[in-house]
Design an enzyme around this catalytic site. Structure first.
Site, PDB file in Angstrom:
ATOM      1  N   PHE A   1       5.420   0.496   6.796  1.00  0.00           N
ATOM      2  CA  PHE A   1       6.323  -0.650   6.744  1.00  0.00           C
ATOM      3  C   PHE A   1       6.695  -0.992   5.298  1.00  0.00           C
ATOM      4  O   PHE A   1       7.794  -1.484   5.044  1.00  0.00           O
ATOM      5  CB  PHE A   1       5.702  -1.829   7.481  1.00  0.00           C
ATOM      6  N   CYS A   2       5.799  -0.693   4.362  1.00  0.00           N
ATOM      7  CA  CYS A   2       6.161  -0.815   2.945  1.00  0.00           C
ATOM      8  C   CYS A   2       7.221   0.223   2.592  1.00  0.00           C
ATOM      9  O   CYS A   2       8.148  -0.048   1.822  1.00  0.00           O
ATOM     10  CB  CYS A   2       4.925  -0.628   2.068  1.00  0.00           C
TER      11      CYS A   2
ATOM     12  N   TYR B   1       0.888  -1.156   0.000  1.00  0.00           N
ATOM     13  CA  TYR B   1       0.000   0.000   0.000  1.00  0.00           C
ATOM     14  C   TYR B   1       0.928   1.208   0.000  1.00  0.00           C
ATOM     15  O   TYR B   1       1.874   1.266   0.796  1.00  0.00           O
ATOM     16  CB  TYR B   1      -0.872   0.067   1.251  1.00  0.00           C
TER      17      TYR B   1
ATOM     18  N   CYS C   1       1.498   2.729   3.457  1.00  0.00           N
ATOM     19  CA  CYS C   1       1.918   1.871   4.564  1.00  0.00           C
ATOM     20  C   CYS C   1       3.344   2.199   5.015  1.00  0.00           C
ATOM     21  O   CYS C   1       4.278   2.150   4.211  1.00  0.00           O
ATOM     22  CB  CYS C   1       1.830   0.416   4.121  1.00  0.00           C
TER      23      CYS C   1
END
Length: 330
Positions: free
Chosen positions: A110-111, A105, A108
């Site tokens: 963490f992405c 995403y 996001c």
């Protein structure tokens, strides 16, 4: 369309006012779907627990143009303060992965950690934007969160685990015995996952306008149908406005901006006068902090953070060190 947006915005304002005395401002079935988009069970960090997806905000299209101009102006002005040019780490071709695909995403955090690692090491990668409602793009995987990274056919999951595995692949000569520097790096990587990310949502959703700003970014950059965009943007902004108040209580935050400034200064103190936590070049903790702050840097909360703390010079050094994205455009 403009009138529809105006009506929707005014509807959000009414929902926020009514919601101050009633939790039924947003229909429950809408809220459940929106929380799948904006809250838990969408992104995972080092603990593998559900994490916040929409930890970042953006501007409407016109404001994005202004933000880009501001970013350029800031970079030019900062060049007189931080003149150093930091070379990116180059990899031997034998350690460079050949086929890398990131399922993500855009909003996001963490992405963004995985992308910062790939960009810094100039590892070319493709991106598949996942629809957070249907998740049809990752139906092939038993793992139903993002990020998912496939590297030469191997599936990797959980942002910190992904980075650890990639780091071992590209640095096979590194000893398994931790050094004091390694321990410091791990400590601050945990801090990013367990502390820093939790001060972001209360800041970016702290008002109706900031909540709308956030969901305009999410819907503009995410993989949504036209109908989903309208539903998620306005109902989601209202829902997250209230959710952010609960997050404040959960994480014992009384003043959103004060908590953000404190986190920024905590990181600056950790640097202890060094260009990076890694010394003369960024380490994995530097990359993690930069990654989760990058989407908000030129937005209202990020601008306030730089103006009221000492983090700006480090951030500019990180921008220079990471350089251009190594993402392969479709």
């Amino acid at each position: 369309m403009r009138r529809a947006q105006s009506l929707a915005s005014s509807g959000l304002g009414r929902a926020l006012l009514e919601g101050s005395s009633s939790s039924s401002a947003i229909p429950t079935q809408f809220q459940c779907k929106l929380l799948k988009v904006a809250l838990y069970n969408s992104c995972s960090g080092s603990s593998g627990r559900p994490r916040l997806f929409s930890a970042y905000v953006g501007r409407p299209a016109r404001a994005v143009s202004i933000g880009v101009a501001g970013a350029v102006s800031f970079s030019i002005a900062a060049s007189s303060v931080v003149p150093n040019v930091y070379a990116k780490e180059t990899l031997s071709s034998e350690f460079l992965p050949k086929d890398v695909v990131l399922y993500q995403y855009e909003a996001c955090p963490f992405c963004n950690k995985v992308k910062a690692f790939l960009d810094y090491y100039d590892i070319p990668y493709k991106v598949v934007e996942v629809n957070p409602l249907s998740k049809k793009e990752i139906k092939w995987s038993d793992y139903k969160k993002v990020p998912i990274l496939t590297v030469d056919g191997e599936q990797m999951v959980d942002s910190s685990d992904i980075i650890d595995k990639l780091s071992r692949k590209i640095h096979p000569e590194k000893s398994d015995d931790p050094s004091p520097d390694d321990n410091e790096e791990k400590k601050w990587r945990r801090w990013v996952d367990n502390d820093l990310v939790h001060v972001l949502s209360p800041n970016i959703y702290r008002s109706a306008s900031e909540a709308l700003e956030s969901f305009d970014y999410i819907t503009s950059n995410g993989n949504f149908s036209f109908t989903e965009k309208l539903t998620v943007k306005y109902a989601g902004a209202a829902a997250m406005y209230f959710v952010s108040k609960n997050l404040k209580k959960k994480h014992n935050i009384t003043d959103e901006r004060a908590a953000l400034y404190k986190a920024a200064e905590t990181w600056v103190d950790a640097l202890n006068g060094r260009d990076f936590l890694g010394g003369s070049k960024p380490n994995l903790a530097d990359l993690a902090v930069f990654a989760v702050l990058r989407p908000i840097r030129y937005l209202r909360s990020g601008g306030d953070m730089v103006e009221n703390t000492q983090i700006g010079d480090w951030y500019t050094r990180m921008e220079r060190a990471i350089g251009e994205s190594s993402r392969i455009k479709a």
